[in-house]
Design a protein around this motif. Structure first.
Motif, PDB file in Angstrom:
ATOM      1  N   GLU A 140       0.787  -1.239   0.000  1.00 51.57           N
ATOM      2  CA  GLU A 140       0.000   0.000   0.000  1.00 51.57           C
ATOM      3  C   GLU A 140       0.822   1.295   0.000  1.00 51.57           C
ATOM      4  OE1 GLU A 140      -2.807   0.443   3.228  1.00 51.57           O
ATOM      5  OE2 GLU A 140      -4.211   1.366   1.817  1.00 51.57           O
ATOM      6  N   PRO A 141       1.915   1.388   0.815  1.00 55.57           N
ATOM      7  CA  PRO A 141       2.627   2.686   0.846  1.00 55.57           C
ATOM      8  C   PRO A 141       3.116   3.162  -0.519  1.00 55.57           C
ATOM      9  CG  PRO A 141       3.416   1.220   2.582  1.00 55.57           C
ATOM     10  CD  PRO A 141       2.481   0.419   1.755  1.00 55.57           C
ATOM     11  N   ILE A 142       3.423   2.216  -1.422  1.00 54.34           N
ATOM     12  CA  ILE A 142       3.866   2.626  -2.767  1.00 54.34           C
ATOM     13  C   ILE A 142       2.793   3.499  -3.409  1.00 54.34           C
ATOM     14  CG2 ILE A 142       4.443   1.843  -5.110  1.00 54.34           C
ATOM     15  CD1 ILE A 142       5.384  -0.802  -3.940  1.00 54.34           C
ATOM     16  N   TYR A 143       1.547   3.015  -3.293  1.00 53.63           N
ATOM     17  CA  TYR A 143       0.472   3.703  -4.009  1.00 53.63           C
ATOM     18  C   TYR A 143      -0.144   4.848  -3.208  1.00 53.63           C
ATOM     19  CZ  TYR A 143       1.575   0.045  -7.130  1.00 53.63           C
ATOM     20  OH  TYR A 143       2.291  -0.771  -7.962  1.00 53.63           O
ATOM     21  N   VAL A 144       0.197   4.890  -1.913  1.00 58.22           N
ATOM     22  CA  VAL A 144      -0.151   6.092  -1.142  1.00 58.22           C
ATOM     23  C   VAL A 144       0.780   7.204  -1.627  1.00 58.22           C
ATOM     24  CG1 VAL A 144      -0.086   7.149   1.150  1.00 58.22           C
ATOM     25  CG2 VAL A 144      -1.024   4.844   0.862  1.00 58.22           C
ATOM     26  N   ALA A 145       2.086   6.873  -1.697  1.00 57.78           N
ATOM     27  CA  ALA A 145       3.078   7.873  -2.128  1.00 57.78           C
ATOM     28  C   ALA A 145       2.795   8.350  -3.556  1.00 57.78           C
ATOM     29  CB  ALA A 145       4.480   7.285  -2.043  1.00 57.78           C
ATOM     30  N   SER A 146       2.488   7.420  -4.438  1.00 61.46           N
ATOM     31  CA  SER A 146       2.333   7.797  -5.859  1.00 61.46           C
ATOM     32  C   SER A 146       1.067   8.616  -6.099  1.00 61.46           C
ATOM     33  CB  SER A 146       2.288   6.539  -6.724  1.00 61.46           C
ATOM     34  OG  SER A 146       1.107   5.815  -6.424  1.00 61.46           O
ATOM     35  N   GLY A 147       0.163   8.579  -5.116  1.00 68.83           N
ATOM     36  CA  GLY A 147      -1.084   9.344  -5.261  1.00 68.83           C
ATOM     37  C   GLY A 147      -2.224   8.503  -5.810  1.00 68.83           C
ATOM     38  N   HIS A 148      -1.945   7.213  -6.125  1.00 69.08           N
ATOM     39  CA  HIS A 148      -3.006   6.390  -6.721  1.00 69.08           C
ATOM     40  C   HIS A 148      -4.123   6.062  -5.715  1.00 69.08           C
ATOM     41  CE1 HIS A 148       0.106   5.613  -9.826  1.00 69.08           C
ATOM     42  NE2 HIS A 148      -0.944   5.516 -10.616  1.00 69.08           N
ATOM     43  N   VAL A 149      -3.766   5.877  -4.418  1.00 72.81           N
ATOM     44  CA  VAL A 149      -4.807   5.511  -3.437  1.00 72.81           C
ATOM     45  C   VAL A 149      -5.822   6.643  -3.335  1.00 72.81           C
ATOM     46  CG1 VAL A 149      -5.241   5.104  -0.978  1.00 72.81           C
ATOM     47  CG2 VAL A 149      -3.383   3.882  -2.133  1.00 72.81           C
ATOM     48  N   LYS A 150      -5.308   7.861  -3.331  1.00 78.80           N
ATOM     49  CA  LYS A 150      -6.197   9.006  -3.143  1.00 78.80           C
ATOM     50  C   LYS A 150      -6.846   9.465  -4.449  1.00 78.80           C
ATOM     51  CE  LYS A 150      -5.913  12.863  -0.010  1.00 78.80           C
ATOM     52  NZ  LYS A 150      -5.016  13.896   0.447  1.00 78.80           N
ATOM     53  N   GLY A 151      -6.052   9.484  -5.510  1.00 81.72           N
ATOM     54  CA  GLY A 151      -6.554  10.226  -6.665  1.00 81.72           C
ATOM     55  C   GLY A 151      -6.717   9.463  -7.958  1.00 81.72           C
ATOM     56  N   PHE A 152      -6.504   8.126  -7.971  1.00 74.79           N
ATOM     57  CA  PHE A 152      -6.565   7.420  -9.246  1.00 74.79           C
ATOM     58  C   PHE A 152      -7.984   6.910  -9.482  1.00 74.79           C
ATOM     59  CE2 PHE A 152      -5.358   3.776 -12.098  1.00 74.79           C
ATOM     60  CZ  PHE A 152      -4.914   4.577 -13.128  1.00 74.79           C
ATOM     61  N   SER A 153      -8.867   7.860  -9.797  1.00 76.30           N
ATOM     62  CA  SER A 153     -10.259   7.445  -9.929  1.00 76.30           C
ATOM     63  C   SER A 153     -10.900   8.127 -11.138  1.00 76.30           C
ATOM     64  CB  SER A 153     -11.025   7.791  -8.659  1.00 76.30           C
ATOM     65  OG  SER A 153     -10.770   9.130  -8.316  1.00 76.30           O
ATOM     66  N   ASP A 154     -11.969   7.501 -11.604  1.00 75.60           N
ATOM     67  CA  ASP A 154     -12.773   8.100 -12.671  1.00 75.60           C
ATOM     68  C   ASP A 154     -14.142   8.410 -12.097  1.00 75.60           C
ATOM     69  OD1 ASP A 154     -10.945   8.121 -14.727  1.00 75.60           O
ATOM     70  OD2 ASP A 154     -11.420   6.083 -15.380  1.00 75.60           O
TER      71      ASP A 154
END
Ligand code: GAP
Length: 576
Positions: A73-87
């Motif tokens: 999970e921390p990888i994708y928290v850092a990359s912004g995908h957890v928060k913002g990778f949505s349509d």
């Protein structure tokens, strides 16, 4: 059987029938967003990936790495995908189908729908028809849907993981090791080809929008103040059709610009971005994308990520889908490394020695441990570590530990001014990223190479694939399957196979039909063994596109075919 309606249907009919692309899990009804590559498709895809490697790995010298498809999970928290990778999604109240709200709005003629807020999209959708059932949508709630597939790592559900939505993050998290591998020098690049996963809301565009797809990504780490490409001359005079922001607001037509001029005029941000635009054009044309149906479109400020210095998409024109993004080329600045450094606490910088050292005045903070100890007890070391990095004012300094801000008076530390010799600098590299979608490239190549002509009163379907991409390189046919011709043809096929040439032997049906079978899978050459072969040891080679035939000696056949496939020998040079 009804005639297929448009080129997409024709291409997909051929692709299914001849073993390029199949629906995944077809016996269970299939599932949208997943495809299987059949025997010929898998071979063609591999050849496209190898053509990509020839540019990036062999020519650019960027080593390929391979990281897991599951990331913590921390990888994708850092990359912004957890928060913002949505349509933005909505559900049709009539047929209950989930829909991508911006796609429905765009289909209804709403410009720049992707940039609209959920509320604004909700308003525009009211009078638009559902793309699945056609009913007017009316009041619908528009909400964010995160596109990542999530999972749990190990039993007991302790660690949350995600299937990677892009291959890039593995390269960023390996940055410290890559830097050491490249002996602590900038620039360097690393590449990765592999599967990425996005739980797309309603993937109805065949190979264009998949839930599991292959990306080929290069991450090039450069000095933040050194964006002049060391090999820019290779592409300085290379002209590419560019549709910059200005052209998009004007006539909407791309202009053909050399990369040298594009940088000089400020159309492209720097030499690195321009270099990879040209290189991408070079690769796409090499694998069979029609240059007349290819353009590079700059991201408008409304669609460009806030951290990106510049971003261009290579787009191919599809008769069915319009302009389709095949590749994104971005200057991502230090966004990714900064984000991972912050999340992991690991310094993701490069120490670069200076050519000549220099003397600098530095302030050194010396924490007073005797005073900090009793005041902060167990946290004294953390406070001291933060103090060393702080920039105090005349009355003290504020530090932050675990989100808590703590005021430290100047009585708890000393400030020493000293002259130090500086031999190098720590820099956080910037990243230039060309990111390719291999499946979209495969589709564009199939659509652009598909052609039909009339031969002897019959429709001839042809894939004009470049020889390096065609799944089968040579077809070998005995004119008839008797009188020893079949035996000699089998020997010829073995001879070609032994020379490393992928050969298909076919002895069934009329010779014209066998040519057509190879034409429609893009086989560039067909070798026929006839009665003259038995007399003088020559065979015919037929070229797919012009259908001309020449006779060559059987003994030199393998070398001739290799020359033709490699582009070193022109077919016309072989004889009348
Ligand atoms: N690391 C940057 C990145 O992933 P992107 O524009 O989201 O950028 C890069 O993806 C390329 O991957 C796209 O240009 C496209 O060719 C391909 N791609 C993205 N989403 C896809 C999907 N759902 N199905 C097939 N290909 C896709």
């Amino acid at each position: 059987m009804a005639e297929p309606a448009d080129i997409y249907e024709k291409v997909m009919e051929l692709a299914k029938r001849r073993g390029f692309i199949w629906p995944s899990a077809e016996i269970y009804g299939g599932v949208a967003g997943f495809i299987d590559y059949g025997p010929l498709g898998a071979q063609m895809k591999r050849r496209i990936e190898d053509a990509w490697r020839a540019f990036y790995v062999i020519r650019e010298g960027f080593y390929e790495i391979e990281c897991p498809t599951v990331g913590v999970e921390p990888i994708y928290v850092a990359s912004g995908h957890v928060k913002g990778f949505s349509d933005k999604m909505c559900q049709c109240p009539h047929c209950e189908e989930y829909l991508r709200a911006d796609h429905v709005a765009a289909a209804g003629g709403i410009g720049n729908a992707a940039a609209l807020s959920a509320e604004a999209l909700g308003e525009t959708l009211k009078s638009l028809p559902c793309s699945a059932c056609g009913e007017e949508l009316g009041e619908v709630r528009v909400f964010d849907f995160n596109l990542m597939f999530n999972t749990w790592i190990g039993p007991g559900s302790q660690r949350k993981g995600y299937l990677r939505p892009e291959t890039a993050q593995g390269i960023f998290t390996d940055f410290p090791r890559l830097l050491r591998f490249y002996r602590d020098k900038l620039p360097f690049g690393a590449v990765q080809i592999g599967k990425s996963f996005r739980n797309e809301i309603s993937p109805r565009q065949g190979m264009i929008r998949l839930r599991e797809f292959t990306q080929a990504e290069a991450e090039i780490f450069v000095h933040p103040e050194g964006k002049r490409h060391p090999r820019f001359d290779r592409y300085r005079e290379y002209a590419v059709p560019l549709l910059g922001c200005e052209e998009q607001c004007g006539k909407g037509e791309p202009v053909l610009v050399t990369m040298g001029d594009a940088v000089k005029k400020g159309l492209v941000a720097n030499e690195y971005v321009a270099y990879y635009i040209a290189l991408t054009h070079d690769i796409l044309v090499t694998v069979g994308v029609d240059p007349a149906r290819l353009r590079f479109r700059q991201h408008l400020t409304t669609e460009r990520a806030h951290y990106a210095a510049d971003c261009w998409d290579a787009e191919a024109l599809s008769k069915r889908f319009g302009w389709v993004e095949l590749v994104g080329i971005a200057d991502r600045t230090d966004y990714d490394l900064r984000a991972h450094a912050c999340e992991s606490g690991v310094a993701l910088t490069a120490y670069l020695p200076l050519e000549t050292s220099r003397m600098e005045r530095r302030r050194r903070i010396i924490p007073d441990m005797k005073a900090l100890g009793p005041k902060f007890r167990g946290r004294a070391k953390e406070v001291a570590d933060a103090l060393v990095k702080a920039d105090p004012g005349p009355d003290g300094v504020e530090i932050e530990i675990g989100g808590e801000r703590i005021a430290i008076p100047s009585s708890l530390y000393q400030v020493k001014e000293e002259q130090v010799e500086v031999r190098g600098v720590e820099v956080m590299p910037h990243v230039i990223e060309p990111s390719y979608g291999i499946d979209r490239m495969c589709y564009a190549v199939l659509e652009h190479s598909y052609d039909e002509d009339m031969v002897e009163g019959e429709v001839r379907r042809v894939l004009h694939l470049p020889p390096a991409i065609a799944p089968v390189q040579v077809g070998v046919f005995p004119l008839v399957s008797r009188d020893g011709l079949d035996r000699v043809a089998a020997e010829v096929a073995s001879l070609l196979t032994a020379a490393g040439i992928f050969t298909e032997f076919d002895e069934s049906g009329a010779i014209g039909r066998r040519y057509r079978r190879q034409d429609e899978i893009g086989t560039p050459y067909a070798v026929t063994i006839d009665y003259q072969t038995m007399e003088d040891g020559t065979v015919t080679i037929r070229e797919r596109d012009g259908m001309a035939q020449v006779r060559v000696k059987k003994d030199t056949l393998a070398a001739t075919v290799r020359g033709l496939l490699g582009g070193h020998t022109a077919f016309a040079s072989l004889g009348p």
